[in-house]
Motif scaffolding. Structure first.
Motif, PDB file in Angstrom:
ATOM      1  N   ILE A  80       0.947  -1.481  -0.027  1.00 29.11           N
ATOM      2  CA  ILE A  80      -0.250   0.325   0.356  1.00 29.11           C
ATOM      3  C   ILE A  80       0.772   1.510   0.057  1.00 29.11           C
ATOM      4  O   ILE A  80       1.610   1.361   0.584  1.00 29.11           O
ATOM      5  CB  ILE A  80      -0.558  -0.146   1.346  1.00 29.11           C
ATOM      6  N   GLY A  81       1.087   1.925  -0.851  1.00 31.41           N
ATOM      7  CA  GLY A  81       1.626   2.739  -0.840  1.00 31.41           C
ATOM      8  C   GLY A  81       0.977   3.976  -0.126  1.00 31.41           C
ATOM      9  O   GLY A  81       0.526   4.251   0.288  1.00 31.41           O
ATOM     10  N   ALA A  82       2.584   4.926   0.536  1.00 27.55           N
ATOM     11  CA  ALA A  82       1.782   5.592   1.654  1.00 27.55           C
ATOM     12  C   ALA A  82       1.383   7.104   1.551  1.00 27.55           C
ATOM     13  O   ALA A  82      -0.181   7.727   2.238  1.00 27.55           O
ATOM     14  CB  ALA A  82       3.486   7.148   1.857  1.00 27.55           C
ATOM     15  N   LEU A  83       0.251   7.565   0.149  1.00 30.02           N
ATOM     16  CA  LEU A  83      -0.362   8.648   0.029  1.00 30.02           C
ATOM     17  C   LEU A  83      -1.420   8.120  -0.798  1.00 30.02           C
ATOM     18  O   LEU A  83      -1.560   8.140  -1.013  1.00 30.02           O
ATOM     19  CB  LEU A  83       0.532   8.930  -1.388  1.00 30.02           C
ATOM     20  N   MET A 121      -9.204  12.848   2.655  1.00 28.64           N
ATOM     21  CA  MET A 121      -7.488  13.509   2.504  1.00 28.64           C
ATOM     22  C   MET A 121      -6.422  13.099   2.488  1.00 28.64           C
ATOM     23  O   MET A 121      -5.691  13.287   2.933  1.00 28.64           O
ATOM     24  CB  MET A 121      -8.337  15.073   3.137  1.00 28.64           C
ATOM     25  N   ALA A 122      -6.865  12.682   4.203  1.00 28.61           N
ATOM     26  CA  ALA A 122      -5.699  11.839   5.041  1.00 28.61           C
ATOM     27  C   ALA A 122      -5.174  10.500   3.981  1.00 28.61           C
ATOM     28  O   ALA A 122      -5.730  10.357   3.599  1.00 28.61           O
ATOM     29  CB  ALA A 122      -6.516  11.424   6.400  1.00 28.61           C
ATOM     30  N   SER A 123      -3.904  10.741   4.216  1.00 27.47           N
ATOM     31  CA  SER A 123      -2.646   9.089   3.388  1.00 27.47           C
ATOM     32  C   SER A 123      -2.961   8.502   4.792  1.00 27.47           C
ATOM     33  O   SER A 123      -3.006   8.650   5.621  1.00 27.47           O
ATOM     34  CB  SER A 123      -1.626  10.160   3.133  1.00 27.47           C
ATOM     35  N   VAL A 124      -2.435   7.515   4.576  1.00 26.30           N
ATOM     36  CA  VAL A 124      -2.452   5.887   4.832  1.00 26.30           C
ATOM     37  C   VAL A 124      -0.542   6.516   6.057  1.00 26.30           C
ATOM     38  O   VAL A 124      -0.612   6.214   6.937  1.00 26.30           O
ATOM     39  CB  VAL A 124      -1.998   4.492   3.806  1.00 26.30           C
ATOM     40  N   THR A 131       7.047   5.264   2.639  1.00 26.93           N
ATOM     41  CA  THR A 131       6.960   4.816   1.342  1.00 26.93           C
ATOM     42  C   THR A 131       5.684   4.438   0.824  1.00 26.93           C
ATOM     43  O   THR A 131       5.040   4.040   0.376  1.00 26.93           O
ATOM     44  CB  THR A 131       7.877   4.327   0.317  1.00 26.93           C
ATOM     45  N   ALA A 132       5.329   3.327   1.874  1.00 25.28           N
ATOM     46  CA  ALA A 132       4.444   1.560   1.460  1.00 25.28           C
ATOM     47  C   ALA A 132       4.493   1.301   3.015  1.00 25.28           C
ATOM     48  O   ALA A 132       5.600   1.157   4.000  1.00 25.28           O
ATOM     49  CB  ALA A 132       4.611   1.325   0.594  1.00 25.28           C
ATOM     50  N   ILE A 133       3.049   0.477   3.252  1.00 28.82           N
ATOM     51  CA  ILE A 133       2.544  -0.191   3.737  1.00 28.82           C
ATOM     52  C   ILE A 133       3.281  -1.918   3.489  1.00 28.82           C
ATOM     53  O   ILE A 133       2.055  -1.992   2.376  1.00 28.82           O
ATOM     54  CB  ILE A 133       1.612  -0.179   4.799  1.00 28.82           C
TER      55      ILE A 133
END
Length: 329
Positions: free
Chosen positions: A67-70, A104-107, A211-213
Motif C-alpha cells: 500500500i503506497g504511503a499516499l 484527504m488523509a493519507s495512509v 513510502t509504503a505499508i
C-alpha cells in the motif's frame, strides 16, 4: 501560524534532500495543519510529497499487499483487495474521523499523526512531548482519555489512530526510505513507548520518509472485529478500541491477534497472551482470561480507572463477535 517556506518535491530523492529537523513532509495535512494552526509545531519548510506517485495498492509476490504511503484512507478502506482479504483494516479505517477527512488523509500521515492530549495542544501549559523536560501535567490533571498501559513519568498520552490498531494486529511492515537508503520496520517496532523521550513518537529519522505499508498474506478474512468505544457515535477518538482477529478451523482457534487502541502511547499487543488462545475453542471464559492477562500491569490515573474494566469488557466482546462472525456468514 509562523511563516514557512513551501516546496513541492518532484521525486523521493528531492524530498529527502530537503528534509531537516526544522522541515515537515505534507500530504493530506489533516493533522499537520491543525498542529501548525495551534503553534504546536512550527516548521520552517513544508515539503509537499503529493506528486511522488506513492498512491498504488498492489499485490505482492508472496500473496500480500503493498500500500503506497499516499493512498487515501478512503481509497484503502473501500479497495476490493482490502475488503476481501483484510476486512479488519477496512472496518477500523471506517470507524475513524469523517468521510471528508478520510478522503484527504493519507495512509502514511495516519501512521504519523500525533496524540490528542489536551496539554500537548495547549501551548500555554507544559508538555514533555512538545517541550522535553517541561513536565507532564496530565499525570495529576485532566487525564480521563490518557494511557493505562506502557506510560511513563514523562508522558501518559495515547496514540489516536484506528487504522494503526488494525495494522498492528495484522503485523504490517513499514517501508521507509532515507538518505542512508531503504529499510523495513516491523509494525510492532515502528511506534515508541514514551520512556523519558516522549517527543519521539516513532523510529523514523528526520531525513526518512514512509513510502509504503506491506501486509502479509490474508489469514483473518472471516473471524474479525474492530470495536471502538467512544463518547459519541461518530467523529470521536477512541476511549478504548480492540482489533480482534481469529483463524478458526474445526471449531479450534489456530491463530489469534489482539491489539488495543486508546490505552497506550502506541497500539498495544502482547503476543504471549495471544498464544494462549491457540488450540482452544472459543468461549466467553477463555476470552475473559485473555482480557485479564492483557490488562495485567495497568496503571490507571486519577480519572481513567474506568478504562481498565471497559477494556476488559471490550476485549471479551470483540473476540466473541469475531468468533461468531464466521459462524453466521
Amino acid at each position: 501560524m509562523t511563516p514557512f517556506s513551501y516546496h513541492k518535491a518532484a521525486s523521493v530523492g528531492e524530498a529527502l534532500s530537503l528534509a531537516s529537523p526544522t522541515s515537515r513532509f505534507i500530504a493530506g495535512g489533516t493533522n499537520l495543519v491543525d498542529l501548525m494552526k495551534e503553534n504546536v509545531v512550527r516548521p520552517e519548510r513544508l515539503i509537499d510529497i503529493t506528486g511522488l506517485g506513492l498512491d498504488a495498492i498492489q499485490p505482492t509476490a508472496n500473496g500480500g499487499l503493498l500500500i503506497g504511503a499516499l493512498v487515501s484512507n478512503a481509497d484503502l478502506a473501500w479497495h476490493a483487495l482490502v475488503e476481501r482479504g483484510y476486512p479488519l483494516l477496512s472496518e477500523a479505517i471506517l470507524a475513524g474521523a469523517s468521510p471528508q477527512l478520510r478522503n484527504m488523509a493519507s495512509v502514511g500521515g495516519n501512521l504519523l499523526q500525533r496524540t490528542r492530549c489536551y496539554y500537548f495542544y495547549d501551548t500555554g501549559t507544559p508538555c514533555n512531548k512538545r517541550q522535553p523536560g517541561s513536565g507532564c501535567p496530565a499525570r495529576t490533571g485532566l487525564n480521563r482519555i490518557h494511557a493505562i498501559l506502557g506510560a511513563s513519568e514523562a508522558c501518559v498520552a495515547t496514540h489516536p489512530s484506528d487504522m494503526c490498531v488494525a495494522l498492528s494486529a495484522l503485523e504490517a511492515v513499514i517501508h521507509v526510505e532515507g538518505r542512508a537508503g531503504k529499510r523495513q520496520i516491523a509494525f510492532a517496532d515502528f511506534h515508541r513507548l514514551p520512556h523519558d523521550t516522549p517527543e519521539r513518537d516513532t523510529q523514523l529519522a528526520t531525513d526518512e520518509l514512509v513510502t509504503a505499508i506491506e501486509l502479509p498474506p490474508p489469514q483473518f478474512e472471516t473471524h474479525y472485529r474492530y470495536l471502538k468505544i467512544r463518547d459519541r457515535a461518530s467523529y470521536a477518538f477512541a476511549l478504548v478500541s480492540v482489533a480482534a482477529a481469529l483463524h478458526i478451523q474445526g471449531g479450534v482457534i489456530r491463530a489469534a491477534r489482539l491489539a488495543l487502541g486508546g490505552v497506550a502511547h502506541k497500539p498495544w499487543r502482547d503476543p504471549a497472551v495471544e498464544q494462549t488462545l491457540q488450540g482452544q475453542a472459543a468461549s466467553v471464559a477463555l476470552f475473559a482470561c485473555v482480557a485479564d492477562a492483557l490488562l495485567q500491569g495497568a496503571q490507571p490515573l486519577s480519572q481513567n480507572g474506568f478504562k481498565v474494566q471497559l477494556t476488559q469488557r471490550a476485549i471479551v466482546r470483540a473476540l466473541g463477535e469475531a468468533a461468531a462472525r464466521g459462524a453466521t456468514s
